[in-house]
Design a protein around this motif. Structure first.
Motif, mmCIF file in Angstrom:
data_model
loop_
_atom_site.group_PDB
_atom_site.id
_atom_site.type_symbol
_atom_site.label_atom_id
_atom_site.label_comp_id
_atom_site.label_asym_id
_atom_site.label_seq_id
_atom_site.Cartn_x
_atom_site.Cartn_y
_atom_site.Cartn_z
ATOM 1 N N PHE A 30 1.879 11.337 -16.407
ATOM 2 C CA PHE A 30 1.937 12.665 -15.798
ATOM 3 C C PHE A 30 0.679 13.461 -16.131
ATOM 4 C CE2 PHE A 30 2.797 17.185 -15.999
ATOM 5 C CZ PHE A 30 3.416 17.437 -14.782
ATOM 6 N N ARG A 31 0.254 13.415 -17.386
ATOM 7 C CA ARG A 31 -0.937 14.154 -17.804
ATOM 8 C C ARG A 31 -2.180 13.685 -17.038
ATOM 9 N NH1 ARG A 31 -1.168 17.017 -22.509
ATOM 10 N NH2 ARG A 31 -3.264 16.239 -22.936
ATOM 11 N N TRP A 71 6.822 14.959 -3.752
ATOM 12 C CA TRP A 71 7.391 13.643 -3.415
ATOM 13 C C TRP A 71 6.381 12.539 -3.685
ATOM 14 C CZ3 TRP A 71 12.313 13.789 -3.294
ATOM 15 C CH2 TRP A 71 12.992 14.895 -2.795
ATOM 16 N N SER A 72 5.104 12.809 -3.460
ATOM 17 C CA SER A 72 4.077 11.819 -3.781
ATOM 18 C C SER A 72 4.027 11.556 -5.273
ATOM 19 C CB SER A 72 2.704 12.301 -3.300
ATOM 20 O OG SER A 72 2.643 12.373 -1.893
ATOM 21 N N LEU A 73 4.163 12.619 -6.070
ATOM 22 C CA LEU A 73 4.134 12.464 -7.523
ATOM 23 C C LEU A 73 5.213 11.506 -7.987
ATOM 24 C CD1 LEU A 73 3.306 13.188 -10.418
ATOM 25 C CD2 LEU A 73 4.713 15.258 -10.215
ATOM 26 N N ARG A 74 6.410 11.604 -7.439
ATOM 27 C CA ARG A 74 7.506 10.733 -7.852
ATOM 28 C C ARG A 74 7.140 9.258 -7.661
ATOM 29 N NH1 ARG A 74 9.874 15.323 -5.457
ATOM 30 N NH2 ARG A 74 11.402 16.310 -6.830
ATOM 31 N N ALA A 75 6.665 8.928 -6.483
ATOM 32 C CA ALA A 75 6.336 7.536 -6.191
ATOM 33 C C ALA A 75 5.139 7.068 -7.013
ATOM 34 C CB ALA A 75 6.048 7.369 -4.700
ATOM 35 N N ALA A 76 4.141 7.928 -7.155
ATOM 36 C CA ALA A 76 2.934 7.545 -7.889
ATOM 37 C C ALA A 76 3.230 7.291 -9.359
ATOM 38 C CB ALA A 76 1.879 8.629 -7.740
ATOM 39 N N LEU A 77 4.097 8.095 -9.958
ATOM 40 C CA LEU A 77 4.442 7.878 -11.361
ATOM 41 C C LEU A 77 5.049 6.501 -11.563
ATOM 42 C CD1 LEU A 77 5.909 11.351 -12.412
ATOM 43 C CD2 LEU A 77 3.757 10.333 -13.173
ATOM 44 N N PRO A 86 8.652 16.414 -10.980
ATOM 45 C CA PRO A 86 8.217 17.653 -10.335
ATOM 46 C C PRO A 86 9.118 18.842 -10.653
ATOM 47 C CG PRO A 86 8.171 15.823 -8.782
ATOM 48 C CD PRO A 86 8.930 15.352 -9.990
ATOM 49 N N VAL A 87 10.391 18.599 -10.932
ATOM 50 C CA VAL A 87 11.269 19.686 -11.366
ATOM 51 C C VAL A 87 10.807 20.211 -12.717
ATOM 52 C CG1 VAL A 87 13.616 20.268 -12.074
ATOM 53 C CG2 VAL A 87 13.253 18.864 -10.058
ATOM 54 N N ARG A 134 0.844 -1.199 0.000
ATOM 55 C CA ARG A 134 0.000 0.000 0.000
ATOM 56 C C ARG A 134 0.873 1.239 0.000
ATOM 57 N NH1 ARG A 134 -3.079 2.926 4.322
ATOM 58 N NH2 ARG A 134 -1.925 1.629 5.794
ATOM 59 N N LEU A 135 0.605 2.145 -0.925
ATOM 60 C CA LEU A 135 1.351 3.386 -1.039
ATOM 61 C C LEU A 135 0.443 4.541 -0.615
ATOM 62 C CD1 LEU A 135 3.981 4.803 -1.999
ATOM 63 C CD2 LEU A 135 2.911 4.997 -4.257
ATOM 64 N N ILE A 136 0.883 5.291 0.383
ATOM 65 C CA ILE A 136 0.105 6.411 0.900
ATOM 66 C C ILE A 136 0.683 7.707 0.325
ATOM 67 C CG2 ILE A 136 -0.753 7.571 2.965
ATOM 68 C CD1 ILE A 136 -0.114 4.970 4.513
ATOM 69 N N LEU A 137 -0.191 8.500 -0.279
ATOM 70 C CA LEU A 137 0.225 9.685 -1.011
ATOM 71 C C LEU A 137 -0.501 10.919 -0.494
ATOM 72 C CD1 LEU A 137 -0.075 8.058 -4.545
ATOM 73 C CD2 LEU A 137 2.061 8.448 -3.288
ATOM 74 N N GLY A 138 0.078 12.097 -0.806
ATOM 75 C CA GLY A 138 -0.535 13.359 -0.423
ATOM 76 C C GLY A 138 -1.284 14.002 -1.573
#
Length: 224
Positions: free
Chosen positions: A196-197, A15-21, A167-168, A4-8
């Motif tokens: 990403f889109r 940082w959530s975007l990195r893991a979710a991608l 994110p950069v 389970r991955l918990i994201l913001g």
């Protein structure tokens, strides 16, 4: 029990975007949950996942908790070795690890002055000397990697290094920052990348605007 991955918040949590991608683009069998950046603090909402209680947090099926974004990425690569999260070649993999590590620990001025906000884009803003210095360094390392790989991604196929710089790319695009032509092409590749889109599209309606992430700069349309 599944991993389970918990994201913001989608719009603001870089940082959530990195893991979710990584989970989405590589189609990993990992369940994702989201917490809000309103009301209770992140730590208060993650009282059952010590010790860091930050996002992203990966909870493995045996109950183990991984709370650092680079450690999350490495753990996903360990759990799914055939997914190709790191490049297969030793040289390319070494470069990708160096890039992800520098992103993980560096570019403090860019990250502080330009918080990720996928809902707005700005124009006609002078980022200042410290952000400009971060951008010069980004130009150098991106050009080094892209010259070797031939693009569009840093080390061959899309990898952890690219997810870490997504994110950069969003900050550069969203704040209208000046970079080299090769770096601009790399940013454009991120903005056009379907995962990403899809994430950004969901961010536009996923919860209210958070004023602490808004900057009083002239706004423009999101690029692309």
């Amino acid at each position: 029990m599944t991993h389970r991955l918990i994201l913001g918040d989608r719009a603001y949590s870089s940082w959530s975007l990195r893991a979710a991608l990584l989970v989405d683009r590589f189609d990993l069998p990992v369940e994702t949950d989201f917490i809000s950046f309103l009301g209770k603090s992140v730590a208060e909402q993650l009282t059952d996942t010590p010790p860091a209680r930050t996002v992203p947090t990966l909870v493995l099926d045996d109950g183990s908790v991984v709370w650092d974004s680079l450690a999350v990425a490495e753990t996903l690569a360990d759990l799914f070795p055939d997914a190709g999260l790191w490049p297969a070649g030793i040289s390319e993999r070494a470069t990708a690890r160096a890039l992800a590590s520098e992103m993980h620990s560096g570019f403090a001025a860019l990250r502080t002055m330009c918080p990720m906000n996928l809902r707005v884009a700005y124009r006609d803003w002078d980022p200042g000397l410290e952000v400009a210095e971060d951008l010069r360094r980004i130009d150098v390392i991106w050009d080094h990697a892209l010259t070797r790989s031939g693009g569009p991604w840093l080390c061959g196929d899309y990898s952890i290094a690219d997810a870490f710089f997504a994110p950069v790319a969003a900050r550069i695009a969203g704040y209208g920052l000046s970079i080299s032509d090769s770096a601009s092409s790399y940013v454009a590749a991120h903005l056009a990348e379907p995962t990403f889109r899809a994430w950004r599209a969901k961010s536009l309606t996923d919860g209210p605007d958070l004023p602490q992430y808004v900057r009083d700069y002239p706004q423009t349309d999101w690029p692309g």
